[in-house]
Design a protein around this motif. Structure first.
Motif, PDB file in Angstrom:
ATOM      1  N   GLY A   1       0.909  -0.985   0.034  1.00  0.00           N
ATOM      2  CA  GLY A   1      -0.084  -0.111   0.062  1.00  0.00           C
ATOM      3  C   GLY A   1       0.857   1.327   0.090  1.00  0.00           C
ATOM      4  N   ALA A   2       2.048   1.187   0.504  1.00  0.00           N
ATOM      5  CA  ALA A   2       2.970   2.436   0.877  1.00  0.00           C
ATOM      6  C   ALA A   2       3.721   2.600  -0.553  1.00  0.00           C
ATOM      7  CB  ALA A   2       3.810   2.187   1.842  1.00  0.00           C
ATOM      8  N   LEU A   3       3.528   1.702  -1.544  1.00  0.00           N
ATOM      9  CA  LEU A   3       4.109   1.897  -2.878  1.00  0.00           C
ATOM     10  C   LEU A   3       3.298   2.418  -3.727  1.00  0.00           C
ATOM     11  CD1 LEU A   3       6.293  -1.381  -3.001  1.00  0.00           C
ATOM     12  CD2 LEU A   3       7.188   0.642  -2.635  1.00  0.00           C
ATOM     13  N   LYS A   4       2.051   2.652  -3.320  1.00  0.00           N
ATOM     14  CA  LYS A   4       1.326   3.551  -4.164  1.00  0.00           C
ATOM     15  C   LYS A   4       1.023   3.239  -5.613  1.00  0.00           C
ATOM     16  CE  LYS A   4       2.511   7.380  -1.184  1.00  0.00           C
ATOM     17  NZ  LYS A   4       1.816   8.146  -0.343  1.00  0.00           N
ATOM     18  N   GLY A   5       0.645   2.067  -5.747  1.00  0.00           N
ATOM     19  CA  GLY A   5       0.370   1.209  -7.173  1.00  0.00           C
ATOM     20  C   GLY A   5       1.824   1.167  -7.957  1.00  0.00           C
ATOM     21  N   LYS A   6       2.791   1.418  -7.559  1.00  0.00           N
ATOM     22  CA  LYS A   6       4.068   1.344  -8.421  1.00  0.00           C
ATOM     23  C   LYS A   6       4.294  -0.084  -8.881  1.00  0.00           C
ATOM     24  CE  LYS A   6       5.206   5.444  -8.270  1.00  0.00           C
ATOM     25  NZ  LYS A   6       5.323   6.398  -9.399  1.00  0.00           N
ATOM     26  N   MET A   7       3.702  -1.186  -7.984  1.00  0.00           N
ATOM     27  CA  MET A   7       3.600  -2.636  -8.485  1.00  0.00           C
ATOM     28  C   MET A   7       2.562  -3.139  -9.078  1.00  0.00           C
ATOM     29  SD  MET A   7       5.651  -4.389  -5.445  1.00  0.00           S
ATOM     30  CE  MET A   7       5.961  -6.199  -6.440  1.00  0.00           C
ATOM     31  N   ASP A   8       1.570  -2.321  -9.393  1.00  0.00           N
ATOM     32  CA  ASP A   8       0.236  -2.742 -10.059  1.00  0.00           C
ATOM     33  C   ASP A   8       0.408  -3.070 -11.754  1.00  0.00           C
ATOM     34  OD1 ASP A   8      -0.715  -2.160  -7.500  1.00  0.00           O
ATOM     35  OD2 ASP A   8      -1.952  -0.465  -8.279  1.00  0.00           O
ATOM     36  N   GLY A   9       0.070  -4.340 -11.703  1.00  0.00           N
ATOM     37  CA  GLY A   9       0.045  -4.748 -13.248  1.00  0.00           C
ATOM     38  C   GLY A   9       1.406  -4.704 -13.961  1.00  0.00           C
TER      39      GLY A   9
END
Length: 78
Positions: free
Chosen positions: A54-62
């Protein structure tokens, strides 16, 4: 765009300002991070890792995420 270790640490530091954080890796895509923070006390490992993601703010999404793989070690301080 691949992320550098310092970028990952900065994102994590926003959510975990007092944590011990170590980020390793030099290819900008496959990285490892250790986060030791008091906020993890009482959480199971899955909850701790969800907090970090969650702290990575979507940087690992998809498939278009900036970060492809992050090996995580999380725990509360001893």
């Amino acid at each position: 765009m691949p992320m550098q270790a310092s970028d990952i640490e900065s994102l994590l530091r926003q959510t975990f300002p007092n944590a011990k954080i170590e980020v390793q890796g030099d290819d900008g895509v496959h990285m490892a991070a250790m986060v030791i923070d008091e906020s993890f006390r009482g959480m199971n490992r899955v909850q701790q890792q969800r907090a970090v993601y969650g702290a990575l703010k979507g940087k690992m999404d998809g498939p278009n995420g900036d970060l492809h793989a992050l090996a995580l070690t999380t725990k509360a301080p001893d």
